[in-house]
Every structure is written in C-alpha cells, then in structure tokens.
Design a protein around this motif. Structure first.
Motif, short mmCIF file in Angstrom:
data_model
loop_
_atom_site.label_atom_id
_atom_site.label_comp_id
_atom_site.label_asym_id
_atom_site.label_seq_id
_atom_site.Cartn_x
_atom_site.Cartn_y
_atom_site.Cartn_z
N LEU A 27 -0.87 -53.55 -49.58
CA LEU A 27 -1.96 -53.78 -50.52
C LEU A 27 -1.59 -53.08 -51.83
CD1 LEU A 27 -4.99 -54.80 -50.80
CD2 LEU A 27 -5.61 -52.40 -50.45
N GLU A 54 0.42 -61.91 -60.43
CA GLU A 54 0.03 -63.23 -59.92
C GLU A 54 0.75 -63.54 -58.61
OE1 GLU A 54 1.04 -65.49 -63.33
OE2 GLU A 54 -0.90 -65.20 -64.33
N GLY A 57 -0.76 -62.33 -55.14
CA GLY A 57 -1.83 -63.07 -54.48
C GLY A 57 -2.99 -62.19 -54.06
N ASP A 58 -3.47 -62.39 -52.83
CA ASP A 58 -4.65 -61.67 -52.36
C ASP A 58 -4.37 -60.21 -52.03
OD1 ASP A 58 -6.20 -63.91 -52.60
OD2 ASP A 58 -5.97 -64.55 -50.52
N ARG A 59 -3.10 -59.80 -52.08
CA ARG A 59 -2.79 -58.39 -51.83
C ARG A 59 -3.04 -57.52 -53.06
NH1 ARG A 59 2.08 -57.03 -51.22
NH2 ARG A 59 3.12 -58.98 -51.84
N VAL A 61 -5.46 -55.79 -55.72
CA VAL A 61 -6.85 -55.38 -55.91
C VAL A 61 -6.93 -54.41 -57.07
CG1 VAL A 61 -7.50 -55.68 -53.48
CG2 VAL A 61 -6.69 -53.45 -54.28
N ASP A 163 -10.13 -62.61 -60.44
CA ASP A 163 -11.31 -63.22 -59.84
C ASP A 163 -11.29 -62.99 -58.32
OD1 ASP A 163 -13.66 -64.71 -59.63
OD2 ASP A 163 -12.55 -66.57 -59.25
N GLY A 164 -12.29 -62.27 -57.83
CA GLY A 164 -12.37 -61.98 -56.40
C GLY A 164 -11.48 -60.84 -55.95
N LYS A 165 -10.85 -60.13 -56.89
CA LYS A 165 -9.93 -59.05 -56.52
C LYS A 165 -10.40 -57.66 -56.97
CE LYS A 165 -5.78 -61.96 -56.52
NZ LYS A 165 -6.43 -63.24 -56.88
N GLU A 220 -9.91 -49.63 -48.67
CA GLU A 220 -9.63 -51.06 -48.58
C GLU A 220 -8.35 -51.32 -47.78
OE1 GLU A 220 -10.22 -55.19 -49.27
OE2 GLU A 220 -11.55 -53.42 -49.46
N ARG A 224 -7.89 -53.40 -44.16
CA ARG A 224 -6.97 -54.53 -43.98
C ARG A 224 -5.79 -54.17 -43.08
NH1 ARG A 224 -6.22 -57.92 -49.59
NH2 ARG A 224 -8.23 -57.46 -50.58
#
Length: 503
Positions: A27, A54, A57-59, A61, A163-165, A220, A224
C-alpha cells in the motif's frame, strides 16, 4: 525459538530488491509535501511522478490529514510567478547594464576601436534579450493563485487520480483521540513528527499532523493485510533512521510499531526514489526527473521575513485586544537576543505559577494570518512566537524570528544616549508636542522633527528602525512619556508616525 531479527525488525536494512517489490505490492501512502511539490518541480518531473501514481492503481492512498495540509498550503506552494518573473527580468537588466559599463571602462583602457566596441555591445544586447525571452515565455505556463480549479493542470490530474483514494476522516471522537495521542507523542519525542513542535500553536490539530498521516496509513495497510510504503519529502530524523547524511530507512520505532500492529513491513521513500525505481512498474521516466526531485527545494521555499510595519501592526492589534503582556513578551524576547525564558514570560504577564501557557501564542498566529490575508505579511514566515520544550510538556522558553531581533535587539538603540548626555532635555519639545496633539496620530518627516527639536536627530535614527521603537533611549522615553509610540518608520522616505497608545 526466535530468530536474530525477531523483536528487532527495525534494525533490518532494506535491499533494493525489497524496495522494488514493495513498490509493486505494498500500500503506497503519499504525504502532503509530495503533492505540494508537484507545483514546484518542472513539468517533466511532475508528469513522471503522476504517471507513477497512476500506475499504482488502488494501492495508492492519501490520508485525510495529508489532503488537509495540501489544501492549506497549496497557494504557498504555487508562490508568486509574476514576482519571480519581475525579479528575474530586473536582475537580468541590472546585469546587462553592468556588463555594458564594464566593457566601456575596459575599452577605454585598451583603446578599443569604436566599431569593435559597438559590435560587443550588440552581442551583449542579443544575449540578454534571449535570456529575457526565455523568462517571458515561461511565465504564462505557470499556475497562479487565482487560476480557476478547472484550469489548474495539477489539480485536474489529482482530482481524477485520487477519486476514491483519500482515506476518510474518522468520527469526531476518534479523531480527537488521535490528535491528543499525536501531541503527546510530540512531547515524548516519539516519531514521526516530533520535530514539528513549533506547529503546536498554529493549527487545530497542534503538532500531531505527521502522526495523523502515519497512523491512518498504518491502519489502512493492516486492514488490507499489505506492507506499507510511505512517500514523503520530509528528511528529518523524526521520520528517518539516519547515519549522518545517509537515509537508511524508517525510524526503527516506527518499523517495530507497524510490525507489532500489522505483522507487515514498513518502507519509506522519497519521490526521487520512486523515479529511480520506476522500471519496477514497467514505466520509463526521464533520468533527469529523479535529479530534479532530489534537488533541495530550499531555494524556492525560502521563508519570507517579518517587516517593521507588520510587527508594528501585530503589536498594536495585540494591545488593542488587551493582550499587552503578549506584546511585551515579543519585544522583550527580541531585546534578549531572540529567546525569553518561561519565568520572564510569567513575570511580564503577571501570571500565577499554576497557570498553564496552553494557547498563549495562538493570538499571534491568528493576527499573522490576518496580516497575510491583507498582504501586509508574506505567505510564509516563521511564527512570531515559537514555544521551546524541554521534556514532556515542559515549555521553558519562547523564541521570536531573527529579523524581529534585529528590529528591537540591537545595542545601537542606546549608543547615541552615551554621546547625548542631555538627551531627555533635547526631546522634551517632542513630548510637549504630542501631549498637546488633538488627533490620535501624527506623521512627521525627520526634517520636521529636527525643526521641532531645534537639533539634529541622533545618528542611529537614520540607520536603525529599531531605534524608534526602543523605550530605553531618550527618544523612546520622550515619546512614551506623552502616551504615544512610534510606528511605520520609513528610513528611505525619512518619515515616522506617532500613534497614541490605546492601552
């Protein structure tokens, strides 16, 4: 049976292979200073870093506190491109004239032919014209403090990227608990962030900002079940395990704390490290980007300085609010060389020994913010009063910026009294004039004042602004005796305003 590093996880020195692996699987939490420097790097470096973010990705935050600090400091990070451009143009113009003058002097000494001299002058003009064109072309591409959000390329990309992070702020009860815990860690010098103690009176969260970023990222990562990689531009020893100038890794206490919490590894990297290791993400970036990111930003983060006018206005507003003791502390700290001990603070303010100084410097920070909004003070200055601690929660002194010391603390403010034995009598006409004044203020030129005194001002009056503010010299005593004070001293214009004291 335990192994060599069981219970001593913080002592492991991480290899490059592990760092590359972390970049592809951990993360990744980004600190506010990394986002702010996207405005300070050149466009190539900014684009390369954003490409890395970019790819995560979702990793990827960003803790809530990091976003809070990003918005709080964004305008300061943008700076003032127009001023920088003007200063660059003025500097180039001054250099051009200097080069031309030097050439003229040299040509006369060597009897240079006039036609050759004209040719050399022409070449100088061409060189400086090209340099000024480069400066002018760069200016329109810069983001300005007034640039609309939708026209700010950094904000546009960050809005989409994050967005969403952004990690959500905990509920009020938990958030306040974390703030209390963070400030206690600062007092106990527990990393990260305890060297930010001077921020304690500047922000609602006190000095706990770094801890809030760190702990939310830790929680966080645990949720995860991932290793944690924190990206920060902070290189202080309250984040890093250091040996001299070498950054080895996170502070051992942090590594062991995170391992105890999540049974996972903690990594710390700077943006330049990400750029160097970008091939681990199958990305190719410009090698110069890592050099740019690794360059100290001190040249563009220079703190502004308090001006005489800003200090005078701050003191006036403090006294107007009935905080004369706080104003006296600032002045006395400056006269004492910059630092005033706790006992002296209590004596000046008339406090009982059992009184706490919690929130004592907050009015100065609030008024400083007002002065910045009114453009009387640069956006980035040292706090007027910085608390100094010795041991947990034990404030032992307050410190003022060095430029304020220069305003009040010079011995020159009393030198002239030694050569003016009748100084008090000399300035008596000024006391009489101010006492008879119907208005609450009066502006005088130095020449008008000398006419009133029928004598020249002391030499220091034209050299040192602090001379006018000191109550220790003959001039200051005469002004104070009338119930007035000097303010808005302009040495170049040779003017001074005398204002009636309100308290």
């Amino acid at each position: 049976m335990a192994g060599l590093f069981d219970g001593f996880e913080g002592y492991r020195v991480v290899a490059d292979a592990e760092r590359r692996s972390a970049l592809t699987s951990a993360l990744v939490a980004v600190d506010a200073n990394v986002l702010l420097n996207l405005y300070r790097y050149n466009a190539r470096t900014t684009n390369d870093l954003l490409a890395i973010f970019e790819r995560l990705g979702d990793r990827l935050v960003v803790p809530h506190q990091a976003v809070r600090e990003f918005h709080r400091n964004r305008l300061s990070a943008i700076g003032n491109p127009e001023q920088a451009t003007t200063e660059a143009r003025n500097g180039l113009d001054k250099s051009r004239h200097g080069a031309a003058r030097a050439l003229d002097v040299w040509s006369k000494k060597v009897a240079l032919d006039e036609s050759e001299l004209r040719q050399l002058h022409s070449e100088i003009e061409q060189v400086f014209r090209r340099l000024q064109d480069v400066v002018d072309r760069a200016a329109p591409d810069r983001v300005h403090p007034t640039t609309p959000t939708e026209d700010d390329p950094v904000l546009r990309r960050l809005t989409e990227l994050l967005d969403g992070k952004v990690l959500a702020r905990p509920d009020d009860e938990r958030w306040n608990e974390l703030i209390t815990q963070g400030n206690k860690r600062v007092e106990d010098e527990v990393p990260p962030g305890y060297l930010d103690v001077e921020k304690g009176e500047q922000f609602p969260e006190g000095a706990s900002g770094d801890f809030l970023v760190y702990i939310q990222a830790c929680v966080e990562a645990k949720a995860r079940d991932l290793d944690l990689l924190i990206v920060t531009n902070d290189e202080k020893e309250d984040w890093w395990w250091r040996r001299g100038a070498e950054l080895i890794g996170p502070r051992r206490e942090m590594t062991e704390e995170f391992f105890a919490l999540a049974s996972r590894r903690l990594y710390l990297m700077r943006p330049s490290d990400l750029l160097v290791l970008s091939d681990a993400l199958d990305l190719t970036v410009d090698p110069e980007s890592a050099k740019d990111a690794d360059t100290s930003r001190a040249d563009i983060e220079d703190l502004g300085k308090w001006t005489v006018e800003a200090v005078d206005t701050l003191l006036e507003r403090l006294r107007g609010e009935g905080r004369r003791g706080l104003a006296d502390v600032i002045v006395e700290a400056a006269r004492q060389g910059g630092t005033l001990g706790r006992d002296a603070v209590y004596a000046l303010c008339g406090y009982d020994e059992d009184r706490l100084l919690v929130g004592f410097t907050r009015p100065t920070a609030r008024i400083a913010g007002d002065l910045q909004a009114e453009e009387l003070l640069p956006a980035t200055v040292r706090p007027m009063l910085t608390p100094l601690y010795r041991g947990p929660g034990r404030l032992y002194a307050l410190r003022v910026p060095p430029e304020v010391v220069a305003m009040f603390g010079s011995d020159e403010t009393t030198v002239d009294d030694a050569i003016e034995p009748d100084g008090a009598g000399k300035y008596a006409p000024l006391t009489d004039y101010l006492q008879e004044l119907a208005d609450d203020s009066a502006t005088m030129t130095f020449a008008e004042l000398e006419g009133l005194l029928a004598a020249p001002l002391a030499p220091s009056a034209r050299k040192y602004p602090q001379y006018w503010y000191s109550p220790a010299n003959s001039l200051g005593k005469a002004v104070d005796a009338a119930g007035f004070k000097a303010r808005l001293v302009r040495l170049k214009a040779e003017t001074v305003e005398f204002a009636r004291r309100t308290t």
